[in-house]
Design an enzyme around this catalytic site. Sequence first.
Site, PDB file in Angstrom:
ATOM      1  N   PRO A 116       0.823  -1.215   0.000  1.00 35.80           N
ATOM      2  CG  PRO A 116      -0.917  -1.584   1.489  1.00 35.80           C
ATOM      3  CD  PRO A 116       0.395  -2.152   1.026  1.00 35.80           C
ATOM      4  CB  CYS A 117       1.676   3.317  -2.629  1.00 31.89           C
ATOM      5  SG  CYS A 117       0.206   3.360  -3.662  1.00 31.89           S
ATOM      6  CD  GLN A 118      -3.507   3.688   0.335  1.00 33.01           C
ATOM      7  OE1 GLN A 118      -2.500   3.053   0.608  1.00 33.01           O
ATOM      8  NE2 GLN A 118      -4.677   3.113   0.209  1.00 33.01           N
ATOM      9  CG  PHE A 147       5.517   5.268   0.863  1.00 31.68           C
ATOM     10  CD1 PHE A 147       6.449   5.689   1.795  1.00 31.68           C
ATOM     11  CD2 PHE A 147       5.018   3.987   0.963  1.00 31.68           C
ATOM     12  CE1 PHE A 147       6.880   4.840   2.797  1.00 31.68           C
ATOM     13  CE2 PHE A 147       5.448   3.135   1.964  1.00 31.68           C
ATOM     14  CZ  PHE A 147       6.378   3.572   2.887  1.00 31.68           C
ATOM     15  CG  ASN A 193       5.073   2.033  -3.070  1.00 28.79           C
ATOM     16  OD1 ASN A 193       4.546   3.143  -3.085  1.00 28.79           O
ATOM     17  ND2 ASN A 193       4.840   1.148  -2.110  1.00 28.79           N
TER      18      ASN A 193
END
Length: 323
Positions: A84-86, A88, A127
């Site tokens: 999960p990249c929210q 970053f 990512n």
Amino acid sequence: MEKIKVASLFCGCGGMDLGTIGGFSYLGKEYKENPFEIVYAVDNDEYCTKIYNENFVHKCVVKDVRDIKIEEIPQFDMLIGGFPCQSFSISAQNPPRLGYKDERGLLFFEMVKLLKERQPRFFIAENVKGILSANKGKAFPIIIKEFSDAGYTVVHKLLNASEYGVPQKRERVIIIGFRDLEDLLKFHYPMKVGYSERKVLGDVLIEESNYDETLFFSEKAVAGMMAVRAKMNKGRTMSLTEPCNTISAHLAKVSLNSTDPVYMVGDRYRRFSAREAARIQSFPDSFAFDCVSQIRQYKAIGNAVPPVMMWHIANSLTVCLKK
């Protein structure tokens, strides 16, 4: 060539998995089967997993990765996952980018834990570009060190999907880990495709969508955007002759007052249909999304890894498998 067994974390609706195994057709081109098979897939979103299970023979488990019992996972030789990249993301400024301090940013540790325990031959992690600069550039070296400390030689590269036959400018960091040095020495990131093979928005838009009134913005929305357009750089209409700007997970709620890509038909603005969004992401038309509501479709599509880009990445690993 014997197939490499793959475990997929954070699999979403399956873009990364489809690209890994291959065996699909997109815009008239065949993406042959790669020597990989998914033996385990997991995601915590029940709607994404519903789409996934509609499209794959092997079924995905609905579970938080933190609740996985490692002994439940069958033997595998490669781990894949777009963690999960929210936290970053460059766009997730509100709240400010917390990076690895955010609980969601810590989920990559679940990948690390599994790598330490099982020691598969390869892993691929994906990512957003923002991960490189998150926490003033401090987060990314920590992530690479964690992966390295799990027993891997780690490489990374920023790839743009538009350079691999996807009609979208979507930049993603692709991290690949090798347990064995001889595999790393054989490996090269995929070559960009020739200009004749690159795709643009005009290759994927659907004529009927130009007559679908539900896709058009109201006059009021257009007037509001026009009032601030000069100083805000909003109303980003896409050209048919170029790849689309990055599409996001909130496509169902696309606004003219944002950086979301929109399309202009005559003097009217419209959003993309769910199938157009899937095509922009390089999903084949045979991939079914309509088992969930349209809002859920848009979210799953926007969060996915473009299968065609992932196919090139997985295919570039096959050189390591040749004797």
